[in-house]
Design a protein around this motif. Sequence first.
Motif, PDB file in Angstrom:
ATOM      1  N   ARG A 107      -5.409   7.681 -14.062  1.00  0.00           N
ATOM      2  CA  ARG A 107      -4.671   6.159 -14.449  1.00  0.00           C
ATOM      3  C   ARG A 107      -3.899   5.622 -13.463  1.00  0.00           C
ATOM      4  NH1 ARG A 107      -4.591   8.649 -19.582  1.00  0.00           N
ATOM      5  NH2 ARG A 107      -2.265   8.992 -19.402  1.00  0.00           N
ATOM      6  N   ARG A 108      -2.922   6.516 -13.020  1.00  0.00           N
ATOM      7  CA  ARG A 108      -2.094   5.819 -11.792  1.00  0.00           C
ATOM      8  C   ARG A 108      -2.790   5.465 -10.603  1.00  0.00           C
ATOM      9  NH1 ARG A 108       2.160   3.232 -11.400  1.00  0.00           N
ATOM     10  NH2 ARG A 108       0.540   2.165 -10.272  1.00  0.00           N
ATOM     11  N   TRP A 109      -4.138   6.274 -10.274  1.00  0.00           N
ATOM     12  CA  TRP A 109      -4.747   6.184  -9.236  1.00  0.00           C
ATOM     13  C   TRP A 109      -5.418   4.839  -9.339  1.00  0.00           C
ATOM     14  CZ3 TRP A 109      -9.803   6.070  -7.727  1.00  0.00           C
ATOM     15  CH2 TRP A 109     -10.180   5.965  -6.295  1.00  0.00           C
ATOM     16  N   LEU A 110      -5.932   4.630 -10.602  1.00  0.00           N
ATOM     17  CA  LEU A 110      -6.695   3.150 -10.605  1.00  0.00           C
ATOM     18  C   LEU A 110      -5.795   2.094 -10.599  1.00  0.00           C
ATOM     19  CD1 LEU A 110      -9.010   4.638 -13.643  1.00  0.00           C
ATOM     20  CD2 LEU A 110      -9.731   4.077 -11.281  1.00  0.00           C
ATOM     21  N   ASN A 111      -4.671   2.237 -11.048  1.00  0.00           N
ATOM     22  CA  ASN A 111      -3.688   1.037 -10.921  1.00  0.00           C
ATOM     23  C   ASN A 111      -3.182   0.909  -9.463  1.00  0.00           C
ATOM     24  OD1 ASN A 111      -3.611   1.099 -13.967  1.00  0.00           O
ATOM     25  ND2 ASN A 111      -1.918   2.237 -14.149  1.00  0.00           N
ATOM     26  N   SER A 112      -3.167   1.919  -8.972  1.00  0.00           N
ATOM     27  CA  SER A 112      -3.050   1.679  -7.422  1.00  0.00           C
ATOM     28  C   SER A 112      -3.870   1.057  -6.681  1.00  0.00           C
ATOM     29  CB  SER A 112      -2.596   3.055  -6.859  1.00  0.00           C
ATOM     30  OG  SER A 112      -1.266   3.826  -7.478  1.00  0.00           O
TER      31      SER A 112
ATOM     32  N   HIS B  97      -5.309  16.711 -19.492  1.00  0.00           N
ATOM     33  CA  HIS B  97      -4.016  15.653 -19.494  1.00  0.00           C
ATOM     34  C   HIS B  97      -3.337  15.526 -18.568  1.00  0.00           C
ATOM     35  CE1 HIS B  97      -0.256  14.217 -21.318  1.00  0.00           C
ATOM     36  NE2 HIS B  97       0.410  15.126 -20.655  1.00  0.00           N
ATOM     37  N   SER B  98      -3.349  16.274 -17.392  1.00  0.00           N
ATOM     38  CA  SER B  98      -2.379  16.086 -16.074  1.00  0.00           C
ATOM     39  C   SER B  98      -3.202  15.184 -15.543  1.00  0.00           C
ATOM     40  CB  SER B  98      -2.273  17.343 -15.478  1.00  0.00           C
ATOM     41  OG  SER B  98      -1.161  18.077 -16.385  1.00  0.00           O
ATOM     42  N   LEU B  99      -4.550  15.561 -15.108  1.00  0.00           N
ATOM     43  CA  LEU B  99      -5.441  14.791 -14.309  1.00  0.00           C
ATOM     44  C   LEU B  99      -5.875  13.202 -14.906  1.00  0.00           C
ATOM     45  CD1 LEU B  99      -8.024  17.365 -13.266  1.00  0.00           C
ATOM     46  CD2 LEU B  99      -6.148  16.523 -11.776  1.00  0.00           C
TER      47      LEU B  99
ATOM     48  N   SER C 254       0.864  -1.297  -0.080  1.00  0.00           N
ATOM     49  CA  SER C 254       0.046  -0.130   0.118  1.00  0.00           C
ATOM     50  C   SER C 254       0.846   1.250  -0.082  1.00  0.00           C
ATOM     51  CB  SER C 254      -0.952  -0.064   1.077  1.00  0.00           C
ATOM     52  OG  SER C 254      -1.616   1.265   1.197  1.00  0.00           O
ATOM     53  N   ALA C 255       1.914   1.326   1.047  1.00  0.00           N
ATOM     54  CA  ALA C 255       2.789   2.421   0.962  1.00  0.00           C
ATOM     55  C   ALA C 255       3.361   2.672  -0.553  1.00  0.00           C
ATOM     56  CB  ALA C 255       3.954   2.144   2.073  1.00  0.00           C
TER      57      ALA C 255
ATOM     58  N   CYS D 198       2.666  10.291  -6.247  1.00  0.00           N
ATOM     59  CA  CYS D 198       3.665  11.368  -6.389  1.00  0.00           C
ATOM     60  C   CYS D 198       4.119  11.998  -7.659  1.00  0.00           C
ATOM     61  CB  CYS D 198       4.935  11.269  -5.455  1.00  0.00           C
ATOM     62  SG  CYS D 198       4.286  11.170  -3.594  1.00  0.00           S
ATOM     63  N   PRO D 199       4.829  11.387  -8.551  1.00  0.00           N
ATOM     64  CA  PRO D 199       5.247  11.508  -9.972  1.00  0.00           C
ATOM     65  C   PRO D 199       4.055  12.291 -10.634  1.00  0.00           C
ATOM     66  CG  PRO D 199       6.161   9.575  -9.305  1.00  0.00           C
ATOM     67  CD  PRO D 199       5.186   9.918  -8.320  1.00  0.00           C
ATOM     68  N   PRO D 200       3.067  11.619 -10.889  1.00  0.00           N
ATOM     69  CA  PRO D 200       1.824  12.407 -11.722  1.00  0.00           C
ATOM     70  C   PRO D 200       1.609  13.649 -11.179  1.00  0.00           C
ATOM     71  CG  PRO D 200       0.980  10.425 -10.638  1.00  0.00           C
ATOM     72  CD  PRO D 200       2.354  10.406 -10.698  1.00  0.00           C
ATOM     73  N   LEU D 201       1.422  13.528  -9.569  1.00  0.00           N
ATOM     74  CA  LEU D 201       1.171  15.122  -8.919  1.00  0.00           C
ATOM     75  C   LEU D 201       2.121  15.866  -8.824  1.00  0.00           C
ATOM     76  CD1 LEU D 201      -0.212  13.526  -5.484  1.00  0.00           C
ATOM     77  CD2 LEU D 201      -1.761  14.789  -7.222  1.00  0.00           C
TER      78      LEU D 201
END
Length: 257
Positions: free
Chosen positions: A237-242, A230-232, A124-125, A132-135
Amino acid sequence: TSLLNCSYYYDMKHCCYKHDSSVMARMQKKFWKTKQVLIKATGKKEDEYVVASDADLDAKLEFFRSVQSTCTELLKVIEKYQHRISRLSQEENELGLFLRFQADHDRTKAGNMMDATSKALCTSAKQRMALCPPLHRLHQEVETFRRRAIADTLLTVSRMEKSRTEYRGALLWMKDISQELDPDTYKQLEKFRKVQAQVRGTKSQFEKLKNDVCQKVDMLGASRCNMLSHSLCTYQRRWLNSVGEWLNCCCSFDRDC
């Protein structure tokens, strides 16, 4: 010689008169401009028809201020979000490492539970830190948008506001002269025409800057939509993968328990 002296005296007197008139005109222009600034600063009611003529411009300015303030707030929120994600991930990872260490020394069912929980926490961590990278990228793009696009539009808005103040000040000047205008008096009529020309000049400059502001605000809104889309999307996508990885981890935790 006397004729030359008289001619020289007449030319000097005429030049001084023109100079005095020019200085007086500049002083009057500054006076009415300053009066318009005071009217705006004190919130005194202005001519309703003049205000209504700028309704579309004021709507654009309101939208621009909204974009300006929300971008600043978004930057603050992203910074807080990144900081809290990092802190939470660090705490999760430390707890997971602690449970793993304890599980290595406990061969009972409790040890198995601690081992499974430590894997879930560490995973989870890790997945949380992947946000963080996309943010960070989103923060960079919003900051660049604020420093360049918004700053450039703000510069044009400032020039437009200055021009609008000069134009409305000239309108006040013309209104004041027209109230005491006597068409049969040549000097008053000539003065009114000069002020009228001043109004036309300031209006032309104001209308040009007004159009520039409206166009830039429209482009600013479109650019913000493209940037956030574009950014969101990258962050989403990264959040859904997580979330997917986290659900897999939960299923694995259930099997281990």
